[in-house]
Design a protein around this motif. Structure first.
Motif, short mmCIF file in Angstrom:
data_model
loop_
_atom_site.label_atom_id
_atom_site.label_comp_id
_atom_site.label_asym_id
_atom_site.label_seq_id
_atom_site.Cartn_x
_atom_site.Cartn_y
_atom_site.Cartn_z
N GLY A 149 -10.93 -7.21 -4.04
CA GLY A 149 -10.02 -6.29 -4.72
C GLY A 149 -10.66 -5.44 -5.80
O GLY A 149 -11.83 -5.62 -6.16
N PRO A 150 -9.90 -4.51 -6.34
CA PRO A 150 -10.40 -3.62 -7.38
C PRO A 150 -10.75 -4.35 -8.68
O PRO A 150 -11.53 -3.84 -9.48
CB PRO A 150 -9.27 -2.61 -7.59
CG PRO A 150 -8.05 -3.27 -7.06
CD PRO A 150 -8.51 -4.21 -5.98
N GLU A 151 -10.19 -5.55 -8.88
CA GLU A 151 -10.49 -6.34 -10.08
C GLU A 151 -11.55 -7.41 -9.78
O GLU A 151 -11.72 -8.32 -10.57
CB GLU A 151 -9.22 -7.04 -10.57
CG GLU A 151 -8.08 -6.11 -10.86
CD GLU A 151 -6.77 -6.85 -11.08
OE1 GLU A 151 -5.99 -6.38 -11.90
OE2 GLU A 151 -6.53 -7.89 -10.42
N GLY A 191 -17.21 -3.35 4.16
CA GLY A 191 -16.83 -4.74 4.34
C GLY A 191 -15.59 -5.11 3.55
O GLY A 191 -14.72 -5.84 4.03
N ARG A 192 -15.48 -4.60 2.31
CA ARG A 192 -14.29 -4.86 1.49
C ARG A 192 -13.05 -4.24 2.13
O ARG A 192 -12.00 -4.87 2.22
CB ARG A 192 -14.48 -4.31 0.08
CG ARG A 192 -15.41 -5.14 -0.77
CD ARG A 192 -15.32 -4.80 -2.25
NE ARG A 192 -15.33 -3.39 -2.56
CZ ARG A 192 -16.42 -2.67 -2.76
NH1 ARG A 192 -17.60 -3.22 -2.68
NH2 ARG A 192 -16.33 -1.39 -3.06
N PHE A 219 -8.27 -6.74 2.34
CA PHE A 219 -7.87 -7.20 1.02
C PHE A 219 -8.40 -6.32 -0.11
O PHE A 219 -8.37 -6.72 -1.27
CB PHE A 219 -8.34 -8.64 0.79
CG PHE A 219 -7.84 -9.59 1.83
CD1 PHE A 219 -6.49 -9.89 1.92
CD2 PHE A 219 -8.71 -10.18 2.73
CE1 PHE A 219 -6.02 -10.77 2.88
CE2 PHE A 219 -8.25 -11.05 3.70
CZ PHE A 219 -6.90 -11.35 3.77
N ALA A 220 -8.88 -5.14 0.21
CA ALA A 220 -9.48 -4.26 -0.79
C ALA A 220 -8.49 -3.86 -1.89
O ALA A 220 -8.92 -3.52 -3.00
CB ALA A 220 -10.06 -3.02 -0.13
N ASP A 221 -7.20 -3.92 -1.60
CA ASP A 221 -6.20 -3.56 -2.60
C ASP A 221 -5.58 -4.78 -3.28
O ASP A 221 -4.67 -4.64 -4.11
CB ASP A 221 -5.09 -2.72 -1.96
CG ASP A 221 -5.61 -1.37 -1.48
OD1 ASP A 221 -6.51 -0.81 -2.13
OD2 ASP A 221 -5.14 -0.89 -0.43
N SER A 222 -6.06 -5.97 -2.95
CA SER A 222 -5.49 -7.19 -3.54
C SER A 222 -5.88 -7.32 -5.01
O SER A 222 -7.05 -7.22 -5.36
CB SER A 222 -6.02 -8.43 -2.80
OG SER A 222 -5.53 -8.47 -1.49
N THR A 223 -4.88 -7.53 -5.83
CA THR A 223 -5.11 -7.80 -7.25
C THR A 223 -4.53 -9.17 -7.56
O THR A 223 -3.77 -9.73 -6.77
CB THR A 223 -4.43 -6.75 -8.15
OG1 THR A 223 -3.01 -6.86 -7.98
CG2 THR A 223 -4.90 -5.33 -7.83
N TYR A 224 -4.88 -9.71 -8.71
CA TYR A 224 -4.33 -11.00 -9.10
C TYR A 224 -2.80 -10.92 -9.22
O TYR A 224 -2.09 -11.85 -8.87
CB TYR A 224 -4.99 -11.49 -10.39
CG TYR A 224 -6.47 -11.73 -10.18
CD1 TYR A 224 -6.91 -12.91 -9.60
CD2 TYR A 224 -7.41 -10.77 -10.52
CE1 TYR A 224 -8.26 -13.13 -9.37
CE2 TYR A 224 -8.75 -10.98 -10.30
CZ TYR A 224 -9.17 -12.16 -9.72
OH TYR A 224 -10.50 -12.37 -9.48
#
Length: 95
Positions: free
Chosen positions: A44-46, A58-59, A64-69
């Motif tokens: 994710g971005p974080e 690959g991300r 899940f590249a946009d997954s944040t906590y």
């Protein structure tokens, strides 16, 4: 069963998956979510991991590249009424 949330943390390589399996035997009472923050941690971005730092494709391909906590916690809250966190990032939801 108590309605109070529980948080337990351990160091890496502490047999936490074996610990999680104890809770997995209570499928009628609890739902385990195995390493839910891994998506945000790696992709994710974080992200905090450098593993995929130079692999943008690959991300993105991971899905899940946009997954944040925050989005992970929101998904878990939608799926269960109470979150219980176990090591290292294992969550158990009260059914």
């Amino acid at each position: 069963m108590s309605n109070k949330p529980i948080f337990v943390a351990t160091h890496p390589r502490a047999c936490s998956t074996a610990f999680e399996r104890v809770f997995m035997t209570r499928r009628d009472d609890l739902t385990c979510v195995h390493e839910p923050f891994g998506d945000a941690f790696y992709f994710g971005p974080e992200r905090l991991s450098e593993r995929y730092e130079k692999d943008e494709k690959g991300r993105i391909d991971s899905g899940f590249a946009d997954s944040t906590y925050k989005t992970i916690l929101e998904r878990i809250e939608r799926e269960g009424s109470e979150v219980r966190i176990f090591p290292p990032s294992v969550m158990v939801l009260d059914d």
